[in-house]
Motif scaffolding. Structure first.
Motif, short mmCIF file in Angstrom:
data_model
loop_
_atom_site.label_atom_id
_atom_site.label_comp_id
_atom_site.label_asym_id
_atom_site.label_seq_id
_atom_site.Cartn_x
_atom_site.Cartn_y
_atom_site.Cartn_z
N GLY A 121 60.54 62.29 60.26
CA GLY A 121 60.04 60.60 59.99
C GLY A 121 59.27 60.13 61.38
N GLU A 122 59.46 60.78 62.40
CA GLU A 122 58.92 60.30 63.71
C GLU A 122 57.40 60.53 63.67
N THR A 123 56.58 59.44 63.90
CA THR A 123 55.14 59.69 63.80
C THR A 123 54.34 59.22 64.99
N GLY A 124 54.99 58.23 65.62
CA GLY A 124 54.01 57.61 66.90
C GLY A 124 53.39 58.68 67.84
N GLN A 125 52.35 57.85 68.26
CA GLN A 125 51.44 58.89 69.27
C GLN A 125 51.29 57.96 70.48
#
Length: 394
Positions: free
Chosen positions: A147-151
């Motif tokens: 679920g983690e997608t930040g960049q």
């Protein structure tokens, strides 16, 4: 099929020197080797480096396993086929088979071990760690989790000069974790003693996590308050010269030539390790001394050296060379004898000097270690400081 296995620690050691533990199979035309790097205790989402050697079949070379969403086609390269597929995030813990096919035929097998996912972890300092003013702090965020997608992640603190942007470095020791973000911040030399908040921000300025950071300057009685410094000393730039040959007096160098300046300190101030500088009226410019993190420096007091170019046309004589450390609390002077310029001194003062120094440092390592040199230096420094009773370096 002949299989070769070692403990996970041995696998890590082999990876650091550029190797891996192979599984092999005889395909009828020769031996096929499968080399898996980071195939033990992987988390879902991590990469597995796969190299297949010895395939003589025509056609595609593919790897399949329940840990991969689909068969992976390996790219051909000299004498091998290579790929870095990611383990599916939905993979549960366990040991899974891995099959290599060439031209549609099975030519080798191995296995991949997977451990459970881990909640995101923000690291700014070890529990109980105390940093010195001027010290460099490494911060990281590992959010390899479903679920983690930040960049885009940044870190801010009143103790920092400016905010720190965290980024993934695919060439680092954490290449196999595509969601490991890291960066560094230098604490100002004048930062006051105290405990500061270090805040991690995600996309849109969202606060993700916070950690405390303790800063305290060295005080009388601390081993790194004045340290145990020796130097400056000097050694030549030829491939036959090294820090072991350095001496504090009697070294001669021609005007326009180059000399290596060496500094040793059994208890260096971690706030100045990246700012140690040698100055002299004989030098073209002040010289930043670099820590020797090569294998050749193991077992010795922490040492720092760099090449200094002597000013062309300088009159022969004896010149002072000064190194100040521990925030100015330690100041040592040695004297360098400069002779008249020779016909070859100019050449040794350009590429020859830096090349000799670089060759010396590289001679203590191997090509595979370079990928993890930063981590190795980090661990050696932290261990050394713990042994001295001081706070661990970042």
């Amino acid at each position: 099929m002949n299989r070769t296995r070692t403990a996970a620690a041995a696998v890590l050691a082999l990876w650091l020197v550029g190797g891996a533990v192979p599984a092999s199979a005889d395909d009828g035309n020769g031996t096929v080797h499968v080399l898996l790097n980071s195939a033990y205790d992987n988390r879902p989402g991590e990469l597995v480096d796969i190299e297949v050697q010895g395939v003589r079949e025509r056609g595609d070379v593919t790897v399949s396993s329940p840990v991969f969403p689909h068969p992976v086609r390996l790219a051909p390269r000299e004498h091998a086929h290579h790929g870095r597929p990611a383990i599916a995030m939905t993979t549960g813990p366990g040991t899974y088979p891995l099959t290599v096919r060439a031209g549609g035929r099975v030519v080798a097998e191995d296995r991949v071990e997977v451990k459970p996912s881990r909640r995101p972890v923000f690291t700014a300092a070890l529990p109980g760690e105390v940093l010195r003013p001027g010290e460099r702090l490494w911060v990281s965020y590992d959010d390899l989790y479903p679920g983690e997608t930040g960049q885009s992640f940044t870190v801010r603190s009143p103790a920092f000069r400016k905010e720190v942007r965290l980024a993934h470095d695919p060439s680092s020791a954490d290449w196999n974790n595509p969601r490991f973000f890291s960066g560094s911040a230098e604490l100002p030399p004048g930062v006051r003693d105290g405990t500061y908040k270090v805040t991690l921000y995600g996309p849109g300025g969202r606060v993700v996590d916070e950690k405390p950071l303790t800063v305290r300057a060295a005080r009388p009685g601390d081993r790194d308050y004045t340290g145990r410094a020796r130097g400056p000393a000097f050694f030549g730039t030829s491939p036959a010269s090294g820090p072991e040959d350095a001496r504090e007096r009697g070294h001669r160098v021609a005007a326009g030539g180059t000399v290596n300046v060496l500094w040793r300190d059994r208890a260096p101030d971690p706030g100045e390790e990246e700012r140690l500088t040698a100055t002299s009226p004989a030098f073209e410019r002040p010289v930043r001394l670099r820590r020797d993190d090569s294998k050749a420096g193991d077992g010795d007091d922490p040492r720092y050296f760099a090449p200094a170019r002597i000013r062309p046309g300088l009159a022969p004589g004896t010149y002072a060379v000064t190194v100040a450390s521990h925030h100015g609390r330690v100041r040592k002077v040695a004297h360098l004898e400069v002779t008249a310029a020779s016909a070859t001194s100019g050449g040794s003062g350009t590429g020859g000097a830096s090349g000799a120094t670089a060759a010396y440092v590289a001679g203590g390592t191997t090509g595979g270690v370079l990928a993890a040199a930063g981590v190795g230096a980090f661990l050696r420094r932290r261990a050394a400081r713990r042994a001295l009773g001081g706070p661990p370096s970042p």
